[in-house]
Design an enzyme around this catalytic site. Structure first.
Site, PDB file in Angstrom:
ATOM      1  N   LYS A   1       0.840  -1.216   0.000  1.00  0.00           N
ATOM      2  CA  LYS A   1       0.000   0.000   0.000  1.00  0.00           C
ATOM      3  C   LYS A   1       0.873   1.264   0.000  1.00  0.00           C
ATOM      4  CE  LYS A   1      -2.022  -1.241   3.887  1.00  0.00           C
ATOM      5  NZ  LYS A   1      -1.325  -2.514   4.173  1.00  0.00           N
TER       6      LYS A   1
ATOM      7  N   ARG B   1     -10.003   0.158   8.674  1.00  0.00           N
ATOM      8  CA  ARG B   1      -9.479  -1.157   9.018  1.00  0.00           C
ATOM      9  C   ARG B   1     -10.425  -1.954   9.896  1.00  0.00           C
ATOM     10  NH1 ARG B   1      -3.603   0.096   8.826  1.00  0.00           N
ATOM     11  NH2 ARG B   1      -2.598  -1.740   9.608  1.00  0.00           N
TER      12      ARG B   1
ATOM     13  N   ARG C   1      11.756  -5.376   5.188  1.00  0.00           N
ATOM     14  CA  ARG C   1      11.528  -3.930   4.995  1.00  0.00           C
ATOM     15  C   ARG C   1      12.457  -3.102   5.889  1.00  0.00           C
ATOM     16  NH1 ARG C   1       5.660  -1.661   5.506  1.00  0.00           N
ATOM     17  NH2 ARG C   1       5.769  -2.802   7.453  1.00  0.00           N
TER      18      ARG C   1
ATOM     19  N   ARG D   1      11.336  -1.263  11.225  1.00  0.00           N
ATOM     20  CA  ARG D   1      10.225  -0.843  12.082  1.00  0.00           C
ATOM     21  C   ARG D   1      10.096  -1.833  13.235  1.00  0.00           C
ATOM     22  NH1 ARG D   1       5.063   0.434   8.179  1.00  0.00           N
ATOM     23  NH2 ARG D   1       4.002  -0.812   9.754  1.00  0.00           N
TER      24      ARG D   1
ATOM     25  N   ARG E   1      -0.003  -8.761  13.767  1.00  0.00           N
ATOM     26  CA  ARG E   1      -0.624  -7.852  12.784  1.00  0.00           C
ATOM     27  C   ARG E   1      -1.404  -8.631  11.731  1.00  0.00           C
ATOM     28  NH1 ARG E   1       4.380  -5.064  10.645  1.00  0.00           N
ATOM     29  NH2 ARG E   1       2.974  -4.029   9.193  1.00  0.00           N
TER      30      ARG E   1
HETATM   31  P1  AP5 Z   1       4.839  -1.552   1.904  1.00  0.00           P
HETATM   32  O1  AP5 Z   1       4.501  -0.807   0.668  1.00  0.00           O
HETATM   33  O2  AP5 Z   1       5.546  -0.830   2.995  1.00  0.00           O
HETATM   34  O3  AP5 Z   1       3.544  -2.344   2.450  1.00  0.00           O
HETATM   35  P2  AP5 Z   1       2.242  -1.799   3.188  1.00  0.00           P
HETATM   36  O4  AP5 Z   1       1.073  -2.445   2.548  1.00  0.00           O
HETATM   37  O5  AP5 Z   1       2.272  -0.301   3.254  1.00  0.00           O
HETATM   38  O6  AP5 Z   1       2.467  -2.478   4.588  1.00  0.00           O
HETATM   39  P3  AP5 Z   1       2.373  -1.884   6.079  1.00  0.00           P
HETATM   40  O7  AP5 Z   1       3.135  -2.847   6.946  1.00  0.00           O
HETATM   41  O8  AP5 Z   1       2.793  -0.451   6.118  1.00  0.00           O
HETATM   42  O9  AP5 Z   1       0.880  -2.012   6.323  1.00  0.00           O
HETATM   43  P4  AP5 Z   1       0.192  -2.013   7.680  1.00  0.00           P
HETATM   44  O10 AP5 Z   1      -1.211  -1.863   7.219  1.00  0.00           O
HETATM   45  O11 AP5 Z   1       0.469  -3.165   8.550  1.00  0.00           O
HETATM   46  O12 AP5 Z   1       0.873  -0.806   8.474  1.00  0.00           O
HETATM   47  P5  AP5 Z   1       0.437   0.670   8.768  1.00  0.00           P
HETATM   48  O13 AP5 Z   1       1.620   1.523   8.706  1.00  0.00           O
HETATM   49  O14 AP5 Z   1      -0.779   1.039   7.983  1.00  0.00           O
HETATM   50  O15 AP5 Z   1       5.717  -2.819   1.447  1.00  0.00           O
HETATM   51  C1  AP5 Z   1       6.262  -3.705   2.408  1.00  0.00           C
HETATM   52  C2  AP5 Z   1       7.676  -4.126   1.975  1.00  0.00           C
HETATM   53  O16 AP5 Z   1       7.582  -4.861   0.751  1.00  0.00           O
HETATM   54  C3  AP5 Z   1       8.640  -2.951   1.686  1.00  0.00           C
HETATM   55  O17 AP5 Z   1       9.923  -3.308   2.102  1.00  0.00           O
HETATM   56  C4  AP5 Z   1       8.580  -2.792   0.157  1.00  0.00           C
HETATM   57  O18 AP5 Z   1       9.795  -2.257  -0.358  1.00  0.00           O
HETATM   58  C5  AP5 Z   1       8.345  -4.229  -0.284  1.00  0.00           C
HETATM   59  N1  AP5 Z   1       7.533  -4.319  -1.493  1.00  0.00           N
HETATM   60  C6  AP5 Z   1       6.410  -3.622  -1.794  1.00  0.00           C
HETATM   61  N2  AP5 Z   1       5.926  -4.002  -2.990  1.00  0.00           N
HETATM   62  C7  AP5 Z   1       6.771  -4.974  -3.457  1.00  0.00           C
HETATM   63  C8  AP5 Z   1       6.791  -5.758  -4.636  1.00  0.00           C
HETATM   64  N3  AP5 Z   1       5.856  -5.629  -5.596  1.00  0.00           N
HETATM   65  N4  AP5 Z   1       7.780  -6.675  -4.763  1.00  0.00           N
HETATM   66  C9  AP5 Z   1       8.734  -6.831  -3.803  1.00  0.00           C
HETATM   67  N5  AP5 Z   1       8.762  -6.101  -2.649  1.00  0.00           N
HETATM   68  C10 AP5 Z   1       7.788  -5.179  -2.495  1.00  0.00           C
HETATM   69  O19 AP5 Z   1      -0.065   0.544  10.286  1.00  0.00           O
HETATM   70  C11 AP5 Z   1       0.861   0.347  11.331  1.00  0.00           C
HETATM   71  C12 AP5 Z   1       0.129   0.307  12.667  1.00  0.00           C
HETATM   72  O20 AP5 Z   1      -0.542   1.582  12.906  1.00  0.00           O
HETATM   73  C13 AP5 Z   1      -0.994  -0.737  12.793  1.00  0.00           C
HETATM   74  O21 AP5 Z   1      -0.501  -2.011  13.149  1.00  0.00           O
HETATM   75  C14 AP5 Z   1      -1.866  -0.109  13.899  1.00  0.00           C
HETATM   76  O22 AP5 Z   1      -1.266  -0.281  15.161  1.00  0.00           O
HETATM   77  C15 AP5 Z   1      -1.810   1.374  13.560  1.00  0.00           C
HETATM   78  N6  AP5 Z   1      -2.881   1.770  12.634  1.00  0.00           N
HETATM   79  C16 AP5 Z   1      -2.732   2.278  11.380  1.00  0.00           C
HETATM   80  N7  AP5 Z   1      -3.927   2.521  10.811  1.00  0.00           N
HETATM   81  C17 AP5 Z   1      -4.869   2.170  11.730  1.00  0.00           C
HETATM   82  C18 AP5 Z   1      -6.285   2.160  11.709  1.00  0.00           C
HETATM   83  N8  AP5 Z   1      -6.970   2.566  10.631  1.00  0.00           N
HETATM   84  N9  AP5 Z   1      -6.932   1.712  12.823  1.00  0.00           N
HETATM   85  C19 AP5 Z   1      -6.253   1.313  13.912  1.00  0.00           C
HETATM   86  N10 AP5 Z   1      -4.904   1.278  13.986  1.00  0.00           N
HETATM   87  C20 AP5 Z   1      -4.207   1.696  12.895  1.00  0.00           C
HETATM   88 MG    MG Z   2       2.479   1.077   4.815  1.00  0.00          MG
END
Ligand code: AP5
Ligand code: MG
Length: 213
Positions: A13, A87, A126, A160, A171
């Site tokens: 994402k 979410r 990552r 992270r 997660r």
């Molecule tokens: P990346 O693009 O970083 O993946 P992502 O989908 O953004 O994954 P996240 O881990 O950021 O999602 P998340 O939903 O768990 O975390 P968030 O920050 O929202 O890609 C991942 C890796 O793969 C990278 O190294 C990238 O380079 C690699 N990659 C990408 N595409 C690739 C490809 N095609 N091929 C090869 N490699 C590739 O949330 C974090 C925390 O915040 C949550 O756990 C929660 O505690 C809190 N939080 C956030 N939003 C909410 C909400 N709405 N409600 C409650 N708590 C929330």
């Molecule tokens: Mg992300």
């Protein structure tokens, strides 16, 4: 057209949002990034959020919803991508109310489908720049100079805390139990588009652009 990018942790994402921002001028609203920014600055929100984020648990709905309300207030007419929100089912319902109150709408909800085995490799590999948030991967996208950010030259390219294996498991479980069911909410609204999130990031981006017109 305003978008939601939806998918499991590690689905890409953030990676795809960065491309949409760079190529198509979208404004990126990532609730995870907003929490990490608040945590870095040790604001009251950051101190509260840290308890949940570092443990891989969801921050309470009321906090997240208030934060998105504020982000919508600062849009100034820009098209936006929501990444990591909604979410939970209550967040999806609250989003509909927020959209109405800000006279906004969502055109498409793009779901990036990636199998669990690939998610694990993406998350454990990552690395992120603590200074500017740029995202890397030890194999798929290493920085040019080891440990140094290509974008801002900071030497703070780190893992992270929630990318440690035991937190990743938590997660992924939270995603299956609370977030994956939100897909059906958008399926019912006729907005859900499921895309293959595997392969090179540029190929995934081409698939996304293919459904935007
Ligand atoms: P990346 O693009 O970083 O993946 P992502 O989908 O953004 O994954 P996240 O881990 O950021 O999602 P998340 O939903 O768990 O975390 P968030 O920050 O929202 O890609 C991942 C890796 O793969 C990278 O190294 C990238 O380079 C690699 N990659 C990408 N595409 C690739 C490809 N095609 N091929 C090869 N490699 C590739 O949330 C974090 C925390 O915040 C949550 O756990 C929660 O505690 C809190 N939080 C956030 N939003 C909410 C909400 N709405 N409600 C409650 N708590 C929330
Ligand atoms: Mg992300």
């Amino acid at each position: 057209m305003n978008l939601i990018l939806f998918g499991a942790p590690g689905a890409g994402k953030g990676t795809q949002s960065a491309k949409l921002v760079e190529e198509l001028g979208y404004k990126h609203i990532s609730t995870g990034d907003l929490f990490r920014y608040a945590m870095k600055n040790e604001t009251a929100l950051g101190v509260e959020a840290k308890k949940y984020v570092d443990a891989g648990k969801l921050v309470p709905d009321s906090i997240v919803i208030g934060m998105v309300d504020e982000a919508f207030g600062a849009l100034a007419g820009a098209s936006f991508i929501l990444d990591g929100f909604p979410r939970t089912a209550p967040q999806a319902e609250a989003l509909d109310n927020l959209l109405e109150s800000h006279s906004l709408d969502i055109g498409k909800v793009i779901f990036l489908e990636v199998p669990k085995e690939l998610l694990l490799g993406r998350l454990t590999g990552r690395r992120v720049c603590k200074n500017c948030g740029a995202t890397y991967h030890v194999e798929a996208k290493p920085p040019v100079k080891d440990g140094v950010c290509d974008v801002c030259s900071s030497d703070q390219v780190v893992q992270r805390k929630d990318d440690m294996p035991e937190v990743i498991e938590e997660r992924l479980e939270v995603y299956e139990n609370s977030t994956a069911p939100v897909k059906s909410f958008y399926l019912a609204q006729g907005k859900l588009i499921e895309l293959d999130g595997t392969g090179e990031a540029d190929d995934v981006f081409a698939r996304i652009k293919g459904v935007l017109s």
